[in-house]
Scaffold this motif. Structure first.
Motif, PDB file in Angstrom:
ATOM      1  N   ALA A 116       0.833  -1.206   0.000  1.00  0.00           N
ATOM      2  CA  ALA A 116       0.000   0.000   0.000  1.00  0.00           C
ATOM      3  C   ALA A 116       0.866   1.255   0.000  1.00  0.00           C
ATOM      4  CB  ALA A 116      -0.924  -0.017   1.214  1.00  0.00           C
ATOM      5  N   SER A 117       1.981   1.224   0.714  1.00  0.00           N
ATOM      6  CA  SER A 117       2.882   2.373   0.750  1.00  0.00           C
ATOM      7  C   SER A 117       3.498   2.632  -0.620  1.00  0.00           C
ATOM      8  CB  SER A 117       3.983   2.141   1.787  1.00  0.00           C
ATOM      9  OG  SER A 117       4.912   3.198   1.783  1.00  0.00           O
ATOM     10  N   LEU A 118       3.812   1.566  -1.342  1.00  0.00           N
ATOM     11  CA  LEU A 118       4.392   1.727  -2.675  1.00  0.00           C
ATOM     12  C   LEU A 118       3.403   2.422  -3.618  1.00  0.00           C
ATOM     13  CD1 LEU A 118       6.994   1.068  -4.175  1.00  0.00           C
ATOM     14  CD2 LEU A 118       5.952  -1.071  -4.925  1.00  0.00           C
ATOM     15  N   LEU A 119       2.115   2.183  -3.417  1.00  0.00           N
ATOM     16  CA  LEU A 119       1.102   2.866  -4.229  1.00  0.00           C
ATOM     17  C   LEU A 119       1.133   4.369  -3.981  1.00  0.00           C
ATOM     18  CD1 LEU A 119      -1.454   2.981  -6.043  1.00  0.00           C
ATOM     19  CD2 LEU A 119      -2.793   2.559  -3.968  1.00  0.00           C
ATOM     20  N   THR A 120       1.145   4.791  -2.720  1.00  0.00           N
ATOM     21  CA  THR A 120       1.124   6.219  -2.408  1.00  0.00           C
ATOM     22  C   THR A 120       2.446   6.897  -2.764  1.00  0.00           C
ATOM     23  OG1 THR A 120       1.824   5.788  -0.122  1.00  0.00           O
ATOM     24  CG2 THR A 120      -0.537   5.870  -0.563  1.00  0.00           C
ATOM     25  N   LEU A 121       3.562   6.155  -2.716  1.00  0.00           N
ATOM     26  CA  LEU A 121       4.858   6.737  -3.060  1.00  0.00           C
ATOM     27  C   LEU A 121       5.007   6.975  -4.560  1.00  0.00           C
ATOM     28  CD1 LEU A 121       7.230   4.714  -0.697  1.00  0.00           C
ATOM     29  CD2 LEU A 121       6.883   7.179  -0.649  1.00  0.00           C
ATOM     30  N   THR A 122       4.314   6.195  -5.372  1.00  0.00           N
ATOM     31  CA  THR A 122       4.458   6.292  -6.830  1.00  0.00           C
ATOM     32  C   THR A 122       3.259   6.922  -7.519  1.00  0.00           C
ATOM     33  OG1 THR A 122       3.580   4.039  -7.104  1.00  0.00           O
ATOM     34  CG2 THR A 122       5.963   4.273  -6.885  1.00  0.00           C
ATOM     35  N   THR A 123       2.250   7.312  -6.758  1.00  0.00           N
ATOM     36  CA  THR A 123       1.044   7.900  -7.342  1.00  0.00           C
ATOM     37  C   THR A 123       0.674   9.154  -6.567  1.00  0.00           C
ATOM     38  OG1 THR A 123       0.302   5.614  -7.744  1.00  0.00           O
ATOM     39  CG2 THR A 123      -1.262   7.375  -8.216  1.00  0.00           C
ATOM     40  N   SER A 124       0.547  10.266  -7.245  1.00  0.00           N
ATOM     41  CA  SER A 124       0.202  11.511  -6.580  1.00  0.00           C
ATOM     42  C   SER A 124      -1.249  11.476  -6.099  1.00  0.00           C
ATOM     43  CB  SER A 124       0.408  12.693  -7.527  1.00  0.00           C
ATOM     44  OG  SER A 124      -0.517  12.629  -8.600  1.00  0.00           O
ATOM     45  N   PRO A 125      -1.594  12.283  -5.089  1.00  0.00           N
ATOM     46  CA  PRO A 125      -2.988  12.300  -4.605  1.00  0.00           C
ATOM     47  C   PRO A 125      -4.000  12.638  -5.695  1.00  0.00           C
ATOM     48  CG  PRO A 125      -1.544  13.395  -3.035  1.00  0.00           C
ATOM     49  CD  PRO A 125      -0.709  13.093  -4.236  1.00  0.00           C
ATOM     50  N   VAL A 126      -3.618  13.513  -6.620  1.00  0.00           N
ATOM     51  CA  VAL A 126      -4.531  13.865  -7.717  1.00  0.00           C
ATOM     52  C   VAL A 126      -4.784  12.656  -8.606  1.00  0.00           C
ATOM     53  CG1 VAL A 126      -4.842  15.323  -9.756  1.00  0.00           C
ATOM     54  CG2 VAL A 126      -3.834  16.285  -7.679  1.00  0.00           C
ATOM     55  N   GLU A 127      -3.723  11.901  -8.916  1.00  0.00           N
ATOM     56  CA  GLU A 127      -3.880  10.704  -9.746  1.00  0.00           C
ATOM     57  C   GLU A 127      -4.708   9.641  -9.034  1.00  0.00           C
ATOM     58  OE1 GLU A 127       0.153   9.683 -10.447  1.00  0.00           O
ATOM     59  OE2 GLU A 127       0.314  10.863 -12.288  1.00  0.00           O
ATOM     60  N   ILE A 128      -4.504   9.492  -7.730  1.00  0.00           N
ATOM     61  CA  ILE A 128      -5.306   8.529  -6.968  1.00  0.00           C
ATOM     62  C   ILE A 128      -6.771   8.909  -6.996  1.00  0.00           C
ATOM     63  CG2 ILE A 128      -5.754   7.626  -4.654  1.00  0.00           C
ATOM     64  CD1 ILE A 128      -2.783   7.718  -4.107  1.00  0.00           C
ATOM     65  N   ALA A 129      -7.048  10.205  -6.811  1.00  0.00           N
ATOM     66  CA  ALA A 129      -8.439  10.670  -6.841  1.00  0.00           C
ATOM     67  C   ALA A 129      -9.070  10.428  -8.209  1.00  0.00           C
ATOM     68  CB  ALA A 129      -8.499  12.153  -6.486  1.00  0.00           C
ATOM     69  N   ASP A 130      -8.321  10.739  -9.272  1.00  0.00           N
ATOM     70  CA  ASP A 130      -8.856  10.510 -10.624  1.00  0.00           C
ATOM     71  C   ASP A 130      -9.052   9.017 -10.885  1.00  0.00           C
ATOM     72  OD1 ASP A 130      -8.827  13.211 -11.071  1.00  0.00           O
ATOM     73  OD2 ASP A 130      -6.904  13.213 -12.150  1.00  0.00           O
ATOM     74  N   GLY A 131      -8.123   8.196 -10.406  1.00  0.00           N
ATOM     75  CA  GLY A 131      -8.263   6.759 -10.602  1.00  0.00           C
ATOM     76  C   GLY A 131      -9.463   6.186  -9.872  1.00  0.00           C
ATOM     77  N   ILE A 132      -9.656   6.596  -8.623  1.00  0.00           N
ATOM     78  CA  ILE A 132     -10.815   6.122  -7.853  1.00  0.00           C
ATOM     79  C   ILE A 132     -12.115   6.586  -8.509  1.00  0.00           C
ATOM     80  CG2 ILE A 132     -12.027   6.329  -5.650  1.00  0.00           C
ATOM     81  CD1 ILE A 132      -9.314   6.488  -4.283  1.00  0.00           C
ATOM     82  N   GLU A 133     -12.132   7.837  -8.951  1.00  0.00           N
ATOM     83  CA  GLU A 133     -13.341   8.356  -9.596  1.00  0.00           C
ATOM     84  C   GLU A 133     -13.668   7.587 -10.869  1.00  0.00           C
ATOM     85  OE1 GLU A 133     -15.090  12.605 -11.341  1.00  0.00           O
ATOM     86  OE2 GLU A 133     -13.085  12.505 -10.452  1.00  0.00           O
TER      87      GLU A 133
END
Length: 274
Positions: free
Chosen positions: A125-142
């Motif tokens: 899970a940490s590797l996901l947050t280290l390699t993906t910006s919060p904006v990209e995570i939000a867009d991906g979840i959306e």
């Protein structure tokens, strides 16, 4: 606390950074499922997951110690879970006894099993947050939750909440560290005494931290209003997410990981039966 890397983004150009955010979220979920698919005491499955994390970290060009630092935030949970298994699991042969303390071999194995499982889940899970910006995570979840719009689920707002929460984890940790140092400068003691005194000593930290959190939330709301933010209505994307060959390669690697773990489980089961 300020050294906890979970929720922090490590900006660089790498194979993992260039993966589509949606694929990275799905692959992280698949990896966590793979960790939980590892059969009891099948430590070869955990070794396979560890090799996968090390290779993913290498391809992400992220220092491995940055990924390891994410464990600090849940170290207490890991130690507590191991202690509970070590002293309360009384299956197997007795290997140590002192007064009322009895340690059995199955309890020792189960403690190691729990430590390995929690650690590997947090590392992935940490590797996901280290390699993906919060904006990209939000867009991906959306994007992944887009079908829920048919049932009037606020997909965009939910993704925004997740993004803000991840973004403010390191900020709140830094603020907590600053408050602790300020209280220590005023003579506060957070280390001596029993667990109840230590818990009581945290009150001077929690109140300023709560006030600071509300102040930051109010400032963020004002900034969003000043930029005419109005939710998902009529919003467009500057960068549109597109799948590439990297996403196919990453999916195949995770699929091989799950296949290998299932193979280990089947082999172990047949060895027990036969």
């Amino acid at each position: 606390m300020k050294d906890v890397s979970f929720g922090q983004y490590y900006p660089t150009k790498s194979f993992v950074h260039n993966l589509d955010a949606r694929i990275k979220i799905l692959l992280t979920i698949a990896y966590i499922v793979a960790v939980f698919l590892v059969g009891q005491f099948q430590f070869m499955g955990f070794l396979l997951c560890l090799i996968f994390v090390i290779l993913a970290t290498a391809f992400a060009k992220v220092p491995f110690f940055r990924v390891l630092k994410s464990i600090k935030g849940i170290l207490f949970v890991i130690v507590l879970s191991a202690i509970l298994q070590l002293f309360f699991n009384q299956d197997g042969a007795l290997i140590f006894e002192w007064s009322f303390i009895k340690i059995y071999d199955k309890g020792l194995l189960m403690a190691g099993f729990i430590i390995a499982r929690i650690t590997l889940v947090v590392l992935g899970a940490s590797l996901l947050t280290l390699t993906t910006s919060p904006v990209e995570i939000a867009d991906g979840i959306e994007s992944l939750l887009y079908p829920l719009k048919w049932i009037k689920f606020p997909v965009h707002e939910f993704a925004l909440i997740m993004s803000i929460a991840l973004r403010f984890i390191p900020t709140l940790l830094e603020e907590t560290d600053r408050i602790i140092k300020a209280q220590k400068a005023r003579g506060a003691d957070f280390e001596s005494g029993n667990i109840f005194k230590k818990a009581k000593a945290l009150i001077p930290i929690l109140i300023p931290l709560l006030i600071c959190s509300f102040r930051r939330a109010d400032e963020l709301a004002d900034a969003m209003d000043a930029r005419c933010y109005s939710g998902s209505k009529n919003r467009t994307k500057y960068k549109k997410m597109r799948l590439s060959w990297r996403d196919l390669v990453g999916s195949l690697v995770v699929a091989l990981l799950i296949f290998g773990i299932v193979q280990f489980n089947v082999t172990g089961f047949l060895a027990v039966v036969l």
